[in-house]
Design a protein around this motif. Structure first.
Motif, PDB file in Angstrom:
ATOM      1  N   GLY A 132      13.143  65.641  17.928  1.00 58.54           N
ATOM      2  CA  GLY A 132      12.530  66.510  16.930  1.00 58.54           C
ATOM      3  C   GLY A 132      12.962  67.960  16.984  1.00 58.54           C
ATOM      4  O   GLY A 132      12.346  68.812  16.352  1.00 58.54           O
ATOM      5  N   LEU A 133      14.027  68.263  17.721  1.00 61.26           N
ATOM      6  CA  LEU A 133      14.559  69.624  17.773  1.00 61.26           C
ATOM      7  C   LEU A 133      15.918  69.634  17.080  1.00 61.26           C
ATOM      8  O   LEU A 133      16.818  68.886  17.455  1.00 61.26           O
ATOM      9  N   PHE A 134      16.054  70.500  16.083  1.00 65.18           N
ATOM     10  CA  PHE A 134      17.285  70.571  15.295  1.00 65.18           C
ATOM     11  C   PHE A 134      17.910  71.958  15.316  1.00 65.18           C
ATOM     12  O   PHE A 134      19.109  72.103  15.111  1.00 65.18           O
ATOM     13  N   THR A 135      17.095  72.970  15.527  1.00 68.56           N
ATOM     14  CA  THR A 135      17.577  74.340  15.480  1.00 68.56           C
ATOM     15  C   THR A 135      17.927  74.832  16.876  1.00 68.56           C
ATOM     16  O   THR A 135      17.228  74.513  17.838  1.00 68.56           O
ATOM     17  N   ARG A 144       8.718  80.994  14.342  1.00 61.92           N
ATOM     18  CA  ARG A 144       7.947  80.306  13.305  1.00 61.92           C
ATOM     19  C   ARG A 144       8.861  79.637  12.283  1.00 61.92           C
ATOM     20  O   ARG A 144       8.620  78.498  11.873  1.00 61.92           O
ATOM     21  N   LEU A 145       9.887  80.352  11.863  1.00 64.81           N
ATOM     22  CA  LEU A 145      10.822  79.788  10.892  1.00 64.81           C
ATOM     23  C   LEU A 145      11.558  78.592  11.501  1.00 64.81           C
ATOM     24  O   LEU A 145      11.711  77.549  10.842  1.00 64.81           O
ATOM     25  N   LEU A 146      12.000  78.720  12.729  1.00 63.77           N
ATOM     26  CA  LEU A 146      12.715  77.629  13.377  1.00 63.77           C
ATOM     27  C   LEU A 146      11.810  76.419  13.586  1.00 63.77           C
ATOM     28  O   LEU A 146      12.234  75.275  13.378  1.00 63.77           O
ATOM     29  N   ASP A 174      12.330  72.640  12.018  1.00 65.05           N
ATOM     30  CA  ASP A 174      12.332  71.415  12.821  1.00 65.05           C
ATOM     31  C   ASP A 174      11.357  70.380  12.282  1.00 65.05           C
ATOM     32  O   ASP A 174      11.672  69.193  12.197  1.00 65.05           O
ATOM     33  N   ARG A 175      10.166  70.823  11.896  1.00 65.15           N
ATOM     34  CA  ARG A 175       9.171  69.887  11.356  1.00 65.15           C
ATOM     35  C   ARG A 175       9.671  69.249  10.067  1.00 65.15           C
ATOM     36  O   ARG A 175       9.480  68.044   9.831  1.00 65.15           O
ATOM     37  N   LEU A 176      10.313  70.033   9.221  1.00 64.63           N
ATOM     38  CA  LEU A 176      10.850  69.501   7.958  1.00 64.63           C
ATOM     39  C   LEU A 176      11.935  68.468   8.227  1.00 64.63           C
ATOM     40  O   LEU A 176      11.915  67.367   7.663  1.00 64.63           O
ATOM     41  N   PHE A 177      12.883  68.797   9.089  1.00 63.25           N
ATOM     42  CA  PHE A 177      13.978  67.872   9.380  1.00 63.25           C
ATOM     43  C   PHE A 177      13.473  66.598  10.042  1.00 63.25           C
ATOM     44  O   PHE A 177      13.997  65.508   9.794  1.00 63.25           O
ATOM     45  N   PRO A 201      14.205  61.430   6.170  1.00 62.20           N
ATOM     46  CA  PRO A 201      15.018  60.251   6.492  1.00 62.20           C
ATOM     47  C   PRO A 201      16.505  60.597   6.468  1.00 62.20           C
ATOM     48  O   PRO A 201      16.971  61.356   5.624  1.00 62.20           O
ATOM     49  N   GLY A 202      17.240  60.027   7.390  1.00 61.19           N
ATOM     50  CA  GLY A 202      18.665  60.289   7.454  1.00 61.19           C
ATOM     51  C   GLY A 202      19.030  61.539   8.232  1.00 61.19           C
ATOM     52  O   GLY A 202      20.184  61.715   8.617  1.00 61.19           O
ATOM     53  N   VAL A 203      18.056  62.396   8.475  1.00 60.69           N
ATOM     54  CA  VAL A 203      18.303  63.643   9.209  1.00 60.69           C
ATOM     55  C   VAL A 203      17.685  63.583  10.602  1.00 60.69           C
ATOM     56  O   VAL A 203      18.233  64.133  11.555  1.00 60.69           O
ATOM     57  N   ARG A 204      16.555  62.878  10.721  1.00 58.45           N
ATOM     58  CA  ARG A 204      15.810  62.912  11.982  1.00 58.45           C
ATOM     59  C   ARG A 204      16.619  62.398  13.169  1.00 58.45           C
ATOM     60  O   ARG A 204      16.345  62.740  14.307  1.00 58.45           O
ATOM     61  N   ALA A 205      17.652  61.581  12.901  1.00 57.59           N
ATOM     62  CA  ALA A 205      18.464  61.046  13.993  1.00 57.59           C
ATOM     63  C   ALA A 205      19.602  61.983  14.391  1.00 57.59           C
ATOM     64  O   ALA A 205      20.398  61.648  15.277  1.00 57.59           O
ATOM     65  N   LEU A 206      19.680  63.159  13.769  1.00 60.20           N
ATOM     66  CA  LEU A 206      20.805  64.062  14.002  1.00 60.20           C
ATOM     67  C   LEU A 206      20.431  65.268  14.849  1.00 60.20           C
ATOM     68  O   LEU A 206      21.180  66.244  14.918  1.00 60.20           O
ATOM     69  N   GLY A 207      19.270  65.237  15.501  1.00 60.22           N
ATOM     70  CA  GLY A 207      18.793  66.378  16.268  1.00 60.22           C
ATOM     71  C   GLY A 207      19.571  66.615  17.551  1.00 60.22           C
ATOM     72  O   GLY A 207      20.495  65.874  17.904  1.00 60.22           O
ATOM     73  N   ILE A 208      19.180  67.652  18.277  1.00 54.61           N
ATOM     74  CA  ILE A 208      19.899  68.075  19.472  1.00 54.61           C
ATOM     75  C   ILE A 208      19.749  67.075  20.617  1.00 54.61           C
ATOM     76  O   ILE A 208      20.697  66.809  21.354  1.00 54.61           O
TER      77      ILE A 208
END
Length: 258
Positions: free
Chosen positions: A194-197, A206-208, A212-215, A219-226
């Motif tokens: 759940g960490l992308f930034t 707060r923005l970051l 992260d919550r949005l990503f 779907p299709g993005v959640r598997a691309l995190g750090i």
């Protein structure tokens, strides 16, 4: 990928590594990792032992130990990393023991550890199956191990993998971790962390966090995190067969809700 290669690489990089990831510079980075670890570990008693594989310079351990009362054993291959960790964790006194050791030769007795964790360590291990068998040996039945491991689908991680000591990132995939842990006698779950930034200044937290919550919901993005988040429970029996406690309570890290 050998232990000697890893030791040489991190022995050279110790001071620079510590400055790059310094909590005062990037507070969100290390606090996010510590909160994830504390949320995953079961409640520990003061006489329990929690083990960290690849403790590095002790930045994450220092934050984790603020939330748990247990004794801590940190292992790393690089003496220079351990020297910095020793200074950083001195405030915890006798609760802390730091050892130069490989993941496949841990300085603990059978069933001595109540829990274990690590951040970006498993992809550095040459023989990961041997390391996980050793982890199984030192954890007591039903104990939880939690790891954050780099996701090669995250673009920056893919670039880092060009370094010889980071090539293991290319095999850092959920199906591989599931197979390795199960073979070693663990019940395991691998999920996106759940960490992308990337790390950022406190004023941008707060923005970051919102990004992260949005990503994480996309779907299709959640598997691309750090990171991949790996939660493994040691089998209840010494023959490697698994068994999972029906209920586990968890620590709360700073900022956790509910």
């Amino acid at each position: 990928m050998s232990d000697s290669l890893q030791q040489r690489a991190f022995q050279r990089r110790a001071s620079g590594y510590d400055r790059t990831f310094l909590r005062d510079r990037w507070p969100r980075n290390q606090e996010w990792k510590a909160n994830a670890i504390c949320a995953a570990l079961p409640v520990l008693a003061a006489d329990d032992v929690v083990l960290e594989l690849g403790c590095g310079t002790g930045q994450v351990a220092g934050l984790v130990l603020e939330h748990i009362p247990s004794r801590y054993v940190g292992v790393d291959l690089a003496p220079a990393m351990l020297s910095l960790a020793r200074s950083r964790l001195a405030r915890f006194g006798g609760r802390v023991a730091l050892r130069e050791a490989a993941a496949a030769q841990l300085p603990l007795g059978e069933g001595e550890a109540a829990a274990a964790f690590g951040v970006d360590v498993l992809h550095h291990v040459d023989d990961i199956e041997a390391a996980l068998r050793e982890l199984h040996r030192v954890l007591r039945p039903g104990a939880t191990a939690f790891f954050l491991e780099g996701n090669p689908l995250f673009p920056l991680n893919a670039l880092i993998a060009v370094r010889a000591e980071e090539r293991g990132l290319l095999r850092s995939r959920p199906k591989n971790y599931e197979q390795w842990f199960r073979t070693a006698g663990f019940d395991v779950e691998v999920r996106p962390a759940g960490l992308f930034t990337p790390p950022g200044p406190a004023r941008a937290a707060r923005l970051l966090d919102a990004t992260d919550r949005l990503f994480a919901r996309t779907p299709g993005v959640r598997a691309l995190g750090i990171f991949h988040a790996i939660t493994a429970v040691r089998g209840m029996f010494n023959d490697g067969s698994t068994g999972v406690p029906s209920q586990r309570r968890h620590h709360r890290g700073k900022g956790d809700e509910g």
